[in-house]
Design an enzyme around this catalytic site. Structure first.
Site, PDB file in Angstrom:
ATOM      1  N   ASP A 197      28.221  44.483  59.177  1.00 45.40           N
ATOM      2  CA  ASP A 197      28.678  43.933  57.900  1.00 45.40           C
ATOM      3  C   ASP A 197      29.379  44.998  57.073  1.00 45.40           C
ATOM      4  O   ASP A 197      28.740  45.794  56.383  1.00 45.40           O
ATOM      5  CB  ASP A 197      27.485  43.356  57.121  1.00 45.40           C
ATOM      6  CG  ASP A 197      27.034  42.052  57.722  1.00 45.40           C
ATOM      7  OD1 ASP A 197      25.825  41.879  57.980  1.00 45.40           O
ATOM      8  OD2 ASP A 197      27.904  41.193  57.942  1.00 45.40           O
ATOM      9  N   MET A 232      31.405  46.033  53.991  1.00 52.20           N
ATOM     10  CA  MET A 232      31.601  45.521  52.629  1.00 52.20           C
ATOM     11  C   MET A 232      32.254  46.599  51.764  1.00 52.20           C
ATOM     12  O   MET A 232      31.858  47.765  51.818  1.00 52.20           O
ATOM     13  CB  MET A 232      30.258  45.144  52.012  1.00 52.20           C
ATOM     14  CG  MET A 232      29.503  44.084  52.808  1.00 52.20           C
ATOM     15  SD  MET A 232      27.932  43.677  52.008  1.00 52.20           S
ATOM     16  CE  MET A 232      27.213  42.596  53.251  1.00 52.20           C
ATOM     17  N   HIS A 254      32.365  42.349  60.885  1.00 54.04           N
ATOM     18  CA  HIS A 254      32.586  41.300  59.871  1.00 54.04           C
ATOM     19  C   HIS A 254      33.141  41.991  58.632  1.00 54.04           C
ATOM     20  O   HIS A 254      32.393  42.636  57.883  1.00 54.04           O
ATOM     21  CB  HIS A 254      31.241  40.610  59.596  1.00 54.04           C
ATOM     22  CG  HIS A 254      31.311  39.579  58.517  1.00 54.04           C
ATOM     23  ND1 HIS A 254      30.176  39.041  57.961  1.00 54.04           N
ATOM     24  CD2 HIS A 254      32.352  38.985  57.883  1.00 54.04           C
ATOM     25  CE1 HIS A 254      30.513  38.152  57.035  1.00 54.04           C
ATOM     26  NE2 HIS A 254      31.825  38.099  56.975  1.00 54.04           N
ATOM     27  N   MET A 295      30.062  31.076  56.939  1.00 49.96           N
ATOM     28  CA  MET A 295      29.049  31.728  56.127  1.00 49.96           C
ATOM     29  C   MET A 295      28.072  30.688  55.592  1.00 49.96           C
ATOM     30  O   MET A 295      28.476  29.721  54.949  1.00 49.96           O
ATOM     31  CB  MET A 295      29.698  32.486  54.958  1.00 49.96           C
ATOM     32  CG  MET A 295      30.493  33.719  55.369  1.00 49.96           C
ATOM     33  SD  MET A 295      29.538  34.889  56.332  1.00 49.96           S
ATOM     34  CE  MET A 295      28.272  35.384  55.145  1.00 49.96           C
ATOM     35  N   GLY A 331      21.712  40.665  52.589  1.00 42.60           N
ATOM     36  CA  GLY A 331      20.849  40.038  53.573  1.00 42.60           C
ATOM     37  C   GLY A 331      19.670  39.377  52.876  1.00 42.60           C
ATOM     38  O   GLY A 331      19.484  39.528  51.670  1.00 42.60           O
ATOM     39  N   GLY A 382      20.825  33.659  56.494  1.00 45.39           N
ATOM     40  CA  GLY A 382      19.611  32.833  56.398  1.00 45.39           C
ATOM     41  C   GLY A 382      19.194  32.225  57.716  1.00 45.39           C
ATOM     42  O   GLY A 382      18.538  31.187  57.763  1.00 45.39           O
TER      43      GLY A 382
HETATM   44  C1  DX5 Z   1      25.843  38.761  54.357  1.00 47.58           C
HETATM   45  C2  DX5 Z   1      26.111  39.216  55.767  1.00 47.58           C
HETATM   46  C3  DX5 Z   1      25.134  38.667  56.750  1.00 47.58           C
HETATM   47  C4  DX5 Z   1      23.737  39.034  56.417  1.00 47.58           C
HETATM   48  C5  DX5 Z   1      22.824  38.186  57.228  1.00 47.58           C
HETATM   49  O1  DX5 Z   1      26.981  39.029  53.596  1.00 47.58           O
HETATM   50  O2  DX5 Z   1      27.379  38.791  56.177  1.00 47.58           O
HETATM   51  O3  DX5 Z   1      25.448  39.147  58.053  1.00 47.58           O
HETATM   52  O4  DX5 Z   1      23.512  40.368  56.678  1.00 47.58           O
HETATM   53  O5  DX5 Z   1      21.581  38.546  56.808  1.00 47.58           O
HETATM   54  P1  DX5 Z   1      20.360  37.569  56.846  1.00 47.58           P
HETATM   55  O6  DX5 Z   1      20.234  37.151  58.284  1.00 47.58           O
HETATM   56  O7  DX5 Z   1      19.275  38.463  56.358  1.00 47.58           O
HETATM   57  O8  DX5 Z   1      20.654  36.411  55.944  1.00 47.58           O
HETATM   58 ZN    ZN Z   2      27.934  39.223  58.417  1.00 50.54          ZN
END
Ligand code: DX5
Ligand code: ZN
Length: 232
Positions: free
Chosen positions: A34, A36, A65, A136, A143, A176
């Protein structure tokens, strides 16, 4: 086969190599990274140098991502860092068709992601060009959030459209994902499951991944059967 792509967002960043090896041992199919930038999403994680370091310690596919603005500027850099799949957000790409083709030209597989409030119709014109669609199921940035139930209808609509136009794209779902939601999203059409908190908060990663696989198998059983050819 449904693939499990644990997200390292909720892993221990002070022990990344160990955590990656533990994910390998636990049966992960991909590693979900991830990225960001603190602009596209209200959080800042890591970028190409970390991905280059992780590339050296694992042979698993690295699934990047990109939750960043202006991803076009970075396609080559993330590919050079070792990303096998590069997913951009449709909301961040004014020239999405060109961006998708640039990802493919880099040698990476091309993914396009949409946030929960973005209409799935935004994918329509690139569904035949992408390798993966990332739906998404939480608002990106963190997370451990709660799965947004409306995501199921969105997954079904995209899965139906992919089938109608015979696109080869797979559907990844992210946010989630746990024992229950993994079954639901697979039944709706998901092919790749991203899970962060569920994997890293479980007693063991292997147990979490095995649970996701079991739930995914149940979800596959619940998928509507393609209508049998009518015998007239
Ligand atoms: C959120 C990320 C997800 C996140 C998923 O922006 O893209 O990949 O880390 O985390 P969980 O599985 O904890 O929801
Ligand atoms: Zn992600």
């Amino acid at each position: 086969m449904v693939r499990i792509a644990p997200s390292i967002l909720t892993s221990d960043f002070a022990r990344l190599e160990t955590q990656i090896h533990a994910l390998e041992q636990a049966g992960a199919d991909w590693i979900h990274l991830d990225v960001m930038d603190g602009v596209f999403v209200p959080n800042l994680t890591f970028g190409p140098p970390v991905i280059s370091a992780l590339r050296k310690v694992t042979r698993l596919p690295l699934d990047a991502h990109l939750m960043i603005v202006d991803p076009d500027r970075w396609i080559g850099t993330y590919r050079d860092a070792g990303a096998d799949i590069i997913t951009v957000h449709a909301e961040a790409c004014p020239h999405l068709h060109r961006t998708v083709h640039r990802i493919r030209e880099s040698g990476a597989q091309a993914g396009v992601s949409i946030n929960p409030a973005t209409p799935v119709s935004m994918l329509e014109e690139v569904l035949s060009d992408v390798d993966m669609v990332l739906i998404m199921s939480v608002n990106p940035g963190f997370g451990g959030q709660t799965f947004i139930p409306g995501s199921l209808g969105r997954i079904r609509r995209v899965a139906d459209r992919i089938q109608e136009i015979r696109s080869g794209a797979v559907i990844q779902v992210d946010g989630g994902i746990d024992a229950r939601t993994s079954r639901e999203v697979v039944a709706a059409g998901a092919d790749v499951l991203v899970a962060g908190n569920f994997v890293f908060s479980a007693p063991t990663m292997a147990e979490a991944i095995a649970t996701l696989r079991r739930s995914a198998a149940e979800g596959l059983e619940q998928r509507p059967r393609p209508a049998p050819n009518r015998v007239v």
